[in-house]
Design a protein around this motif. Structure first.
Motif, PDB file in Angstrom:
ATOM      1  N   MET A   1     -63.335  89.071  45.027  1.00  0.00           N
ATOM      2  CA  MET A   1     -63.374  89.469  43.619  1.00  0.00           C
ATOM      3  C   MET A   1     -63.718  90.941  43.427  1.00  0.00           C
ATOM      4  O   MET A   1     -63.707  91.436  42.315  1.00  0.00           O
ATOM      5  N   SER A   2     -64.044  91.632  44.496  1.00  0.00           N
ATOM      6  CA  SER A   2     -64.487  93.016  44.363  1.00  0.00           C
ATOM      7  C   SER A   2     -63.310  93.973  44.284  1.00  0.00           C
ATOM      8  O   SER A   2     -62.185  93.644  44.656  1.00  0.00           O
ATOM      9  N   GLY A   3     -63.586  95.178  43.758  1.00  0.00           N
ATOM     10  CA  GLY A   3     -62.597  96.244  43.778  1.00  0.00           C
ATOM     11  C   GLY A   3     -61.586  96.229  42.660  1.00  0.00           C
ATOM     12  O   GLY A   3     -60.671  97.053  42.646  1.00  0.00           O
ATOM     13  N   LEU A   4     -61.721  95.335  41.692  1.00  0.00           N
ATOM     14  CA  LEU A   4     -60.786  95.275  40.575  1.00  0.00           C
ATOM     15  C   LEU A   4     -61.365  96.032  39.371  1.00  0.00           C
ATOM     16  O   LEU A   4     -62.584  96.066  39.184  1.00  0.00           O
ATOM     17  N   PRO A   5     -60.513  96.643  38.530  1.00  0.00           N
ATOM     18  CA  PRO A   5     -61.005  97.441  37.403  1.00  0.00           C
ATOM     19  C   PRO A   5     -61.828  96.613  36.416  1.00  0.00           C
ATOM     20  O   PRO A   5     -61.609  95.407  36.264  1.00  0.00           O
ATOM     21  N   ARG A   6     -62.766  97.278  35.736  1.00  0.00           N
ATOM     22  CA  ARG A   6     -63.612  96.582  34.760  1.00  0.00           C
ATOM     23  C   ARG A   6     -62.766  95.955  33.647  1.00  0.00           C
ATOM     24  O   ARG A   6     -63.054  94.842  33.189  1.00  0.00           O
ATOM     25  N   GLN A   7     -61.715  96.661  33.216  1.00  0.00           N
ATOM     26  CA  GLN A   7     -60.903  96.110  32.127  1.00  0.00           C
ATOM     27  C   GLN A   7     -60.208  94.818  32.556  1.00  0.00           C
ATOM     28  O   GLN A   7     -59.951  93.948  31.722  1.00  0.00           O
ATOM     29  N   PHE A   8     -59.909  94.697  33.846  1.00  0.00           N
ATOM     30  CA  PHE A   8     -59.340  93.429  34.320  1.00  0.00           C
ATOM     31  C   PHE A   8     -60.278  92.276  33.995  1.00  0.00           C
ATOM     32  O   PHE A   8     -59.850  91.196  33.572  1.00  0.00           O
ATOM     33  N   TRP A   9     -61.573  92.492  34.189  1.00  0.00           N
ATOM     34  CA  TRP A   9     -62.534  91.408  33.966  1.00  0.00           C
ATOM     35  C   TRP A   9     -62.704  91.088  32.486  1.00  0.00           C
ATOM     36  O   TRP A   9     -63.010  89.935  32.130  1.00  0.00           O
ATOM     37  N   TRP A  10     -62.505  92.075  31.607  1.00  0.00           N
ATOM     38  CA  TRP A  10     -62.504  91.756  30.180  1.00  0.00           C
ATOM     39  C   TRP A  10     -61.271  90.936  29.808  1.00  0.00           C
ATOM     40  O   TRP A  10     -61.355  90.012  28.989  1.00  0.00           O
ATOM     41  N   LEU A  11     -60.139  91.265  30.407  1.00  0.00           N
ATOM     42  CA  LEU A  11     -58.950  90.434  30.196  1.00  0.00           C
ATOM     43  C   LEU A  11     -59.180  89.028  30.742  1.00  0.00           C
ATOM     44  O   LEU A  11     -58.776  88.036  30.129  1.00  0.00           O
ATOM     45  N   TRP A  12     -59.796  88.952  31.904  1.00  0.00           N
ATOM     46  CA  TRP A  12     -60.125  87.656  32.503  1.00  0.00           C
ATOM     47  C   TRP A  12     -61.021  86.849  31.561  1.00  0.00           C
ATOM     48  O   TRP A  12     -60.812  85.651  31.361  1.00  0.00           O
ATOM     49  N   THR A  13     -61.993  87.520  30.957  1.00  0.00           N
ATOM     50  CA  THR A  13     -62.895  86.845  30.017  1.00  0.00           C
ATOM     51  C   THR A  13     -62.154  86.351  28.784  1.00  0.00           C
ATOM     52  O   THR A  13     -62.381  85.225  28.311  1.00  0.00           O
ATOM     53  N   SER A  14     -61.254  87.169  28.256  1.00  0.00           N
ATOM     54  CA  SER A  14     -60.485  86.754  27.077  1.00  0.00           C
ATOM     55  C   SER A  14     -59.610  85.545  27.398  1.00  0.00           C
ATOM     56  O   SER A  14     -59.465  84.637  26.573  1.00  0.00           O
ATOM     57  N   THR A  15     -59.042  85.530  28.596  1.00  0.00           N
ATOM     58  CA  THR A  15     -58.237  84.385  29.008  1.00  0.00           C
ATOM     59  C   THR A  15     -59.086  83.129  29.097  1.00  0.00           C
ATOM     60  O   THR A  15     -58.684  82.048  28.638  1.00  0.00           O
ATOM     61  N   LEU A  16     -60.272  83.249  29.681  1.00  0.00           N
ATOM     62  CA  LEU A  16     -61.167  82.101  29.808  1.00  0.00           C
ATOM     63  C   LEU A  16     -61.564  81.561  28.439  1.00  0.00           C
ATOM     64  O   LEU A  16     -61.516  80.339  28.198  1.00  0.00           O
ATOM     65  N   VAL A  17     -61.941  82.447  27.530  1.00  0.00           N
ATOM     66  CA  VAL A  17     -62.333  82.018  26.186  1.00  0.00           C
ATOM     67  C   VAL A  17     -61.183  81.290  25.491  1.00  0.00           C
ATOM     68  O   VAL A  17     -61.371  80.230  24.875  1.00  0.00           O
ATOM     69  N   ASN A  18     -59.998  81.841  25.617  1.00  0.00           N
ATOM     70  CA  ASN A  18     -58.830  81.238  24.980  1.00  0.00           C
ATOM     71  C   ASN A  18     -58.570  79.834  25.519  1.00  0.00           C
ATOM     72  O   ASN A  18     -58.335  78.882  24.768  1.00  0.00           O
ATOM     73  N   ARG A  19     -58.618  79.689  26.842  1.00  0.00           N
ATOM     74  CA  ARG A  19     -58.297  78.397  27.445  1.00  0.00           C
ATOM     75  C   ARG A  19     -59.417  77.377  27.283  1.00  0.00           C
ATOM     76  O   ARG A  19     -59.165  76.164  27.351  1.00  0.00           O
ATOM     77  N   LEU A  20     -60.652  77.816  27.067  1.00  0.00           N
ATOM     78  CA  LEU A  20     -61.722  76.862  26.791  1.00  0.00           C
ATOM     79  C   LEU A  20     -61.444  76.082  25.511  1.00  0.00           C
ATOM     80  O   LEU A  20     -61.962  74.972  25.329  1.00  0.00           O
ATOM     81  N   GLY A  21     -60.641  76.655  24.636  1.00  0.00           N
ATOM     82  CA  GLY A  21     -60.275  75.963  23.401  1.00  0.00           C
ATOM     83  C   GLY A  21     -58.840  75.475  23.392  1.00  0.00           C
ATOM     84  O   GLY A  21     -58.295  75.175  22.328  1.00  0.00           O
ATOM     85  N   GLY A  22     -58.220  75.374  24.568  1.00  0.00           N
ATOM     86  CA  GLY A  22     -56.805  74.974  24.619  1.00  0.00           C
ATOM     87  C   GLY A  22     -56.606  73.478  24.493  1.00  0.00           C
ATOM     88  O   GLY A  22     -56.107  72.820  25.418  1.00  0.00           O
ATOM     89  N   PHE A  23     -57.000  72.917  23.357  1.00  0.00           N
ATOM     90  CA  PHE A  23     -56.948  71.467  23.177  1.00  0.00           C
ATOM     91  C   PHE A  23     -55.580  70.957  22.736  1.00  0.00           C
ATOM     92  O   PHE A  23     -55.140  69.891  23.157  1.00  0.00           O
ATOM     93  N   VAL A  24     -54.918  71.696  21.858  1.00  0.00           N
ATOM     94  CA  VAL A  24     -53.824  71.143  21.078  1.00  0.00           C
ATOM     95  C   VAL A  24     -52.600  70.818  21.918  1.00  0.00           C
ATOM     96  O   VAL A  24     -52.059  69.707  21.844  1.00  0.00           O
ATOM     97  N   VAL A  25     -52.134  71.755  22.717  1.00  0.00           N
ATOM     98  CA  VAL A  25     -50.903  71.518  23.464  1.00  0.00           C
ATOM     99  C   VAL A  25     -51.075  70.345  24.418  1.00  0.00           C
ATOM    100  O   VAL A  25     -50.188  69.505  24.561  1.00  0.00           O
ATOM    101  N   THR A  26     -52.231  70.259  25.060  1.00  0.00           N
ATOM    102  CA  THR A  26     -52.470  69.185  26.023  1.00  0.00           C
ATOM    103  C   THR A  26     -52.456  67.813  25.367  1.00  0.00           C
ATOM    104  O   THR A  26     -51.933  66.851  25.936  1.00  0.00           O
ATOM    105  N   PHE A  27     -52.996  67.714  24.160  1.00  0.00           N
ATOM    106  CA  PHE A  27     -53.138  66.412  23.514  1.00  0.00           C
ATOM    107  C   PHE A  27     -52.158  66.188  22.372  1.00  0.00           C
ATOM    108  O   PHE A  27     -52.257  65.188  21.661  1.00  0.00           O
ATOM    109  N   LEU A  28     -51.200  67.081  22.183  1.00  0.00           N
ATOM    110  CA  LEU A  28     -50.288  66.957  21.049  1.00  0.00           C
ATOM    111  C   LEU A  28     -49.440  65.693  21.145  1.00  0.00           C
ATOM    112  O   LEU A  28     -49.282  64.965  20.156  1.00  0.00           O
ATOM    113  N   ALA A  29     -48.883  65.405  22.328  1.00  0.00           N
ATOM    114  CA  ALA A  29     -48.039  64.216  22.475  1.00  0.00           C
ATOM    115  C   ALA A  29     -48.847  62.938  22.243  1.00  0.00           C
ATOM    116  O   ALA A  29     -48.374  61.992  21.593  1.00  0.00           O
ATOM    117  N   LEU A  30     -50.067  62.906  22.766  1.00  0.00           N
ATOM    118  CA  LEU A  30     -50.919  61.731  22.576  1.00  0.00           C
ATOM    119  C   LEU A  30     -51.314  61.587  21.111  1.00  0.00           C
ATOM    120  O   LEU A  30     -51.359  60.466  20.568  1.00  0.00           O
TER     121      LEU A  30
END
Length: 421
Positions: A1-30
């Motif tokens: 995990m070392s050696g990557l730019p700081r902004q990469f980790w902010w993008l990584w954080t935004s992705t994590l936050v977004n997917r923590l709430g990714g309920f709808v697509v997974t459960f839409l068919a059900l």
């Protein structure tokens, strides 16, 4: 995990936050089949309209990422996604549900090419497989948690899934607004034709890249069955939403546990071998679902095709990033995202139709066949490519070797080298 730019980790954080709430697509068919009482074919149609919206958004989002900027495209798309996802939880008419689902597909997929282009802008070629693997890891940390929690939330009312998804997408936009800076390379006044943004026509004429897109579409139709056909199949077999949530949540959990060690094992492997192996595991993993009759066996099938995802996803995104010129990364990533978005249109429709008319054995057997065909295609397309040189690498080679003498041959441009492969 070392050696990557700081902004990469902010993008990584935004992705994590977004997917923590990714309920709808997974459960839409059900939600549509169990809570609202619609047929599997209608659920497939709604999911397909979501994919159709995503198909349009993938191309438009890629163009906007190269024209107006990666950051601006991401912010507009995320704010739009939060609004229409909340709306989807309150509409009740079948036509309205289908229309709003299509809008969710548009807004939620428009940011994907911009994010992937920004990652390619930030990370040097030698670290891209690692960076895309880490980003995919964040997606699945969020997915694993959200899938498990969403089944419990759904028991209290599906509307809370839609509102929770909207809130987390809004928080993702806040992270991007506060911490992420624009990375779109500036065009110099002396820029050559090869340095100018590539048009969609140039992307479409890149035959090797478009073949990669076509094979990815085939694989995507198989991968879509996990969020649509699998949930309906389990529901018809008497399993509950919580049981499906735990089974599908295993997908994210396994990625969290295995993505890093598997990525280390992938180092130095040829793209053709990685993509072929990952595709076979995905196709045959879904094919095994034809024999599932218990939660444990369903979990086994998810384990097999998840291993395929772990291998395939970072390798394929890295290949695309390496093929694209710096100022055309949005377009290339957009076209690549189009393969997945188009698959999310065709896959659920085909899966729902097959399940209604021919039964689960035919649907899951078709997944194994399509996966095998796609794997053979990847191997044939990339078997001669030990590594993929990017435009960045080619530029570095020219700089190290120094200028070419006037009497010598002119150096081949990145575009010319790329089109000759």
């Amino acid at each position: 995990m070392s050696g990557l730019p700081r902004q990469f980790w902010w993008l990584w954080t935004s992705t994590l936050v977004n997917r923590l709430g990714g309920f709808v697509v997974t459960f839409l068919a059900l939600y549509l089949t169990v809570d609202r009482g619609f047929s599997a074919s209608y659920a497939g149609l709604v999911a397909s309209l979501y994919g159709l919206g995503g198909s349009v958004a993938s191309v438009v989002g890629g163009v906007l990422a190269d024209r107006v900027g990666r950051r601006a495209t991401m912010l507009v798309a995320q704010l739009g996604t939060a609004a229409v996802t909340a709306l989807l939880g309150f509409v009740t008419h079948p036509v309205a549900i289908a229309a709003v689902a299509g809008l969710v597909g548009v807004t939620s997929n428009a940011s994907r090419p911009a994010l992937q282009a920004m990652l390619a802008d930030l990370v040097p070629p030698k670290d891209r497989v690692r960076a895309f693997a880490l980003n995919y890891w964040a997606i699945n940390i969020g997915f694993g948690v959200s899938a498990g929690v969403a089944g419990l939330i759904a028991a209290q009312g599906y509307v809370w899934l839609f509102l929770g998804d909207a809130l987390m997408t809004l928080l993702c936009a806040v992270v991007v607004f506060l911490k992420v800076k624009e990375t779109l390379p500036a065009v110099e006044a002396s820029a050559t034709v090869d340095e100018e943004p590539a048009g969609l026509g140039q992307v479409l004429r890149d035959r090797r890249f478009m073949a990669l897109v076509g094979l990815t579409f085939l694989l995507g139709t198989v991968g879509q069955q996990g969020a649509t056909t699998l949930s309906v199949d389990m529901g018809r077999s008497g399993f509950t939403a919580s049981q499906y949530g735990l089974v599908i949540g295993l997908n994210g959990l396994l990625v969290v546990l295995l993505q890093i060690p598997v990525t280390r094992m992938m180092a130095g492997r040829s793209p053709g071998a990685l993509l072929a192996a990952g595709t076979l595991l995905m196709g045959w993993g879904f094919g095994l679902t034809a024999f599932a009759g218990s939660v444990g066996f369903y979990a086994l099938t998810v384990t097999v095709w998840t291993l395929g995802e772990i291998v395939h996803a970072p390798a394929s995104m890295s290949v695309v990033a390496d093929l694209a010129p710096a100022r055309a990364r949005g377009r290339y990533q957009g076209m690549f995202s189009l393969a997945w978005s188009a698959a999310s249109f065709v896959g659920p429709l085909a899966g729902g139709f097959a399940l209604d008319h021919w039964g689960g054995n035919a649907a899951w057997g078709a997944c194994a066949v399509v996966g095998t065909v796609a794997a053979a295609g990847y191997w044939t397309l990339l078997r001669t490519r030990g590594t993929v040189q990017s435009a960045d690498v080619l530029v570095e080679v020219v700089e190290v070797e120094g200028p070419v003498p006037a009497s010598g041959p002119a150096p081949a441009s990145a575009a010319a080298v790329r089109s000759s492969r």
